[in-house]
Design an enzyme around this catalytic site. Structure first.
Site, PDB file in Angstrom:
ATOM      1  N   ASN A 391     -23.613  17.075   1.835  1.00  0.00           N
ATOM      2  CA  ASN A 391     -22.462  17.026   0.943  1.00  0.00           C
ATOM      3  C   ASN A 391     -21.572  18.245   1.140  1.00  0.00           C
ATOM      4  OD1 ASN A 391     -20.633  16.671  -1.103  1.00  0.00           O
ATOM      5  ND2 ASN A 391     -22.133  16.253  -2.682  1.00  0.00           N
ATOM      6  N   ASP A 392     -22.065  19.422   0.755  1.00  0.00           N
ATOM      7  CA  ASP A 392     -21.235  20.627   0.839  1.00  0.00           C
ATOM      8  C   ASP A 392     -20.820  20.954   2.273  1.00  0.00           C
ATOM      9  OD1 ASP A 392     -21.448  20.955  -1.894  1.00  0.00           O
ATOM     10  OD2 ASP A 392     -23.269  22.143  -1.729  1.00  0.00           O
ATOM     11  N   THR A 393     -21.671  20.624   3.240  1.00  0.00           N
ATOM     12  CA  THR A 393     -21.372  21.007   4.618  1.00  0.00           C
ATOM     13  C   THR A 393     -20.278  20.156   5.247  1.00  0.00           C
ATOM     14  OG1 THR A 393     -23.183  19.607   5.357  1.00  0.00           O
ATOM     15  CG2 THR A 393     -23.651  21.950   5.145  1.00  0.00           C
TER      16      THR A 393
END
Lengths: 465, 107
Positions: A391-393
């Protein structure tokens, strides 16, 4: 040659193997051999120690030493051997913690041992540093373990005035050190032990799960320093060299790791990153954008038209143990002439390099794993970016939105691909706790569910088509 | 005694520079094994723990030393085994007969 000189020579040999080993660990080709070399050096040092004289007599309690080693062995080997690869970061944390604990105990015991001889002030100082740093590392690693093992929340734990309270406790520890230097009181030493323990805990509480690997690396360096301090007290060059090597390289490694996340070390340690969940977690947002969810069959159809696919695995894949099914999907697609690569973000998983280890375990060919820069050029021509449990990456806010807490973090530009498919358990945000606009992008399809289940269904659907 | 301190301080300084120099260029995929490997190396505190227990002359020292040896052994053994397990995954997959188990993964 006297016995003492021979043992010191063997210690010198061990210290040399550690340097060679660390050098080897930095290169993919020699890493495994490097580790073996260090293990051999360690064995030599341990065997040599059995023949050493302490206070001009041979070692007492050899039976007890062997018993303790045996206990340590039967606890550590099965744990290290059979715990799942996904739990690797926790294991490193716990083995680091016990090392810190051992260093603290060595320092305390040495203090009790030499106290009657009225040691010089600097000897006491070395003892106190060993106790402080070792215990800190022990307690901090225990909390890091609990966070990663999800025995407690992985989110940062914050409370008002946290930094001030932490600083105050740190100040008390320093004051105690001065006091002990003056009074040489054993009772105060135990209090310092307790304070260092508390300090380790409260230092780690505000650090979020995503940042814990960096923290473990830092605590690892601390344990090294505690060992070096014990080395001063015991007058052992071997302990000083090994401890300092680990301390110095560990601090540098910690900085490299935070750099790979695009953040500074102090930001990692003190910003309680990810404590504010700003993501709405809603499928329809206030600005009218909504997510489009699809079924595994829809994804299979998309894949049927694709000729270049980039897989972007994240921790969600590891949690669901779906890496084998993912490899199966890759092989299936390749057998139909589709080009497949795995884009690996440096901090995908829970530690840098963690994802590489997990995929290698699932027999994914090494050549298919591409690092971030290469992945981003591959994505420009890709038909589908399949984001599995990440997600964040892949959050475009990292380069679009200067106000975002992850702004500046290097990301994989999944948004460059023609189509983006997210396999997600839920709308729950990632570790950073922030919204991901890519989820609301019109070219994005979401498939909710456990990554392994969804992948299995996709494989079945692709086979059927 | 002060001479000994100076000698240790010299060793300390040199070890700091070696430690920094040695990992100047490490690919990010090896960060985790490197951390784990250095974790095993500071398990050398086992040598210190053995000396402490071997020189113990009171019950308190025996108990603390005994605990220290247990913890340090776990550090050494666990550290090396975990690192080896990680690095085992990185070995180049040779297409020889050895990898017959992987049912043609690279085909």
């Amino acid at each position: 040659m006297s016995r003492g000189t021979l043992i010191d020579l063997l210690y010198l040999f061990s210290a040399t193997t550690f340097v060679v080993a660390l050098k080897g660990l930095g290169s993919p080709r020699h890493a495994r051999r490097g580790n073996m070399v260090a293990a051999f050096g360690m064995l030599v040092a341990i065997v040599a120690t059995f023949f050493k004289y302490v206070d001009a007599h041979a070692l007492h309690h050899v039976g007890l030493i062997l018993l303790a080693m045996f206990i340590g062995l039967i606890v550590a080997v099965p744990t290290a051997r059979y715990i799942k690869m996904t739990a690797m970061p926790q294991l490193v944390a716990i083995f680091n913690g016990v090392g810190g604990g051992a260093a603290a105990l060595v320092s305390i015991t040495e203090f009790v041992h030499i106290k009657s001889t009225h040691p010089a002030t600097y000897v006491t100082l070395e003892v106190l540093l060993g106790v402080l740093i070792g215990t800190f590392s022990f307690a901090g690693s225990a909390i890091a373990f609990a966070k990663l093992q999800e025995l407690m929340t992985g989110r940062p734990i914050t409370y008002p005035g946290q930094q001030i309270i932490n600083a105050a406790v740190g100040f008390v520890a320093l004051a105690l050190i001065v006091l002990i230097l003056v009074t040489a009181s054993t009772a105060l030493l135990w209090i310092l032990f307790a304070i260092a323990f508390v300090l380790g805990i409260i230092f780690v509480l505000p650090i979020g799960g995503a940042d814990v690997p960096v923290l473990i690396s830092l605590l690892n360096a601390f344990t090294g320093l505690a060992v070096a301090a014990s080395g001063f007290t015991l007058g052992s060059n071997l302990l000083i060299v090994a401890g300092t090597l680990v301390g110095a390289s560990g601090i540098l490694l910690t900085r490299l790791m935070s750099k790979a996340m695009g953040r500074s070390l102090s930001n990692v340690l003190f910003s309680a990153f990810g404590s504010k969940i700003t993501a709405s977690g809603a499928t329809t947002r206030a600005d009218g954008l909504s997510v489009r969810s699809g079924s595994p069959e829809d994804v299979a159809i998309l894949l049927g038209f694709a000729s270049r696919v980039v897989f972007i695995p994240g921790y969600g894949l590891a949690v669901s143990q779906g890496q084998h099914v993912l490899r199966e999907l890759a092989e299936l697609l390749e057998s139909r002439g589709v080009e497949v690569v795995y884009a690996i973000h440096p901090v995908a998983g829970r530690m840098p390099g963690h994802m590489n280890v997990l995929l290698a375990e699932a027999n994914v060919p090494y050549e298919q794993l591409v690092e971030m820069d290469e992945a981003n050029s591959a994505l420009q021509t890709a038909d589908i970016a399949l984001v599995v449990g990440a997600n964040d990456t892949v959050n475009p806010a990292a380069h679009d939105d200067p106000g975002s807490p992850i702004y500046g973090m290097p990301i994989i530009h999944a948004d460059l691909a023609e189509n983006v498919v997210f396999l997600k358990r839920s709308m729950r945000p990632g570790f950073a706790g922030i919204e991901n606009d890519l989820l609301y992008n019109p070219k994005t399809t979401l498939v909710f569910g456990d990554a392994k289940d969804t992948l299995t269904k996709i494989v079945a659907a692709v086979k059927a088509s | 005694m002060v001479n000994a301190l100076l000698q240790y301080a010299t060793v300390l300084m040199l070890a700091i520079f070696v430690g920094i120099e040695i990992i100047a260029k490490v690919p990010s995929i090896l960060h985790t094994p490197l951390m784990s490997g250095s974790n095993a190396i500071h398990g050398v505190i086992l040598v210190g723990s053995m000396l402490i227990l071997g020189g113990a002359n009171s019950n308190l020292q025996e108990v603390l030393g005994f605990l220290a040896v247990i913890l340090a052994t776990m550090n050494v053994v666990g550290g090396f085994v975990v690192t080896d397990r990680m690095l085992e995954m990185f070995k180049p997959k040779t297409p020889g007969p050895k990898s017959s188990k992987s049912d043609g993964a690279a085909s």
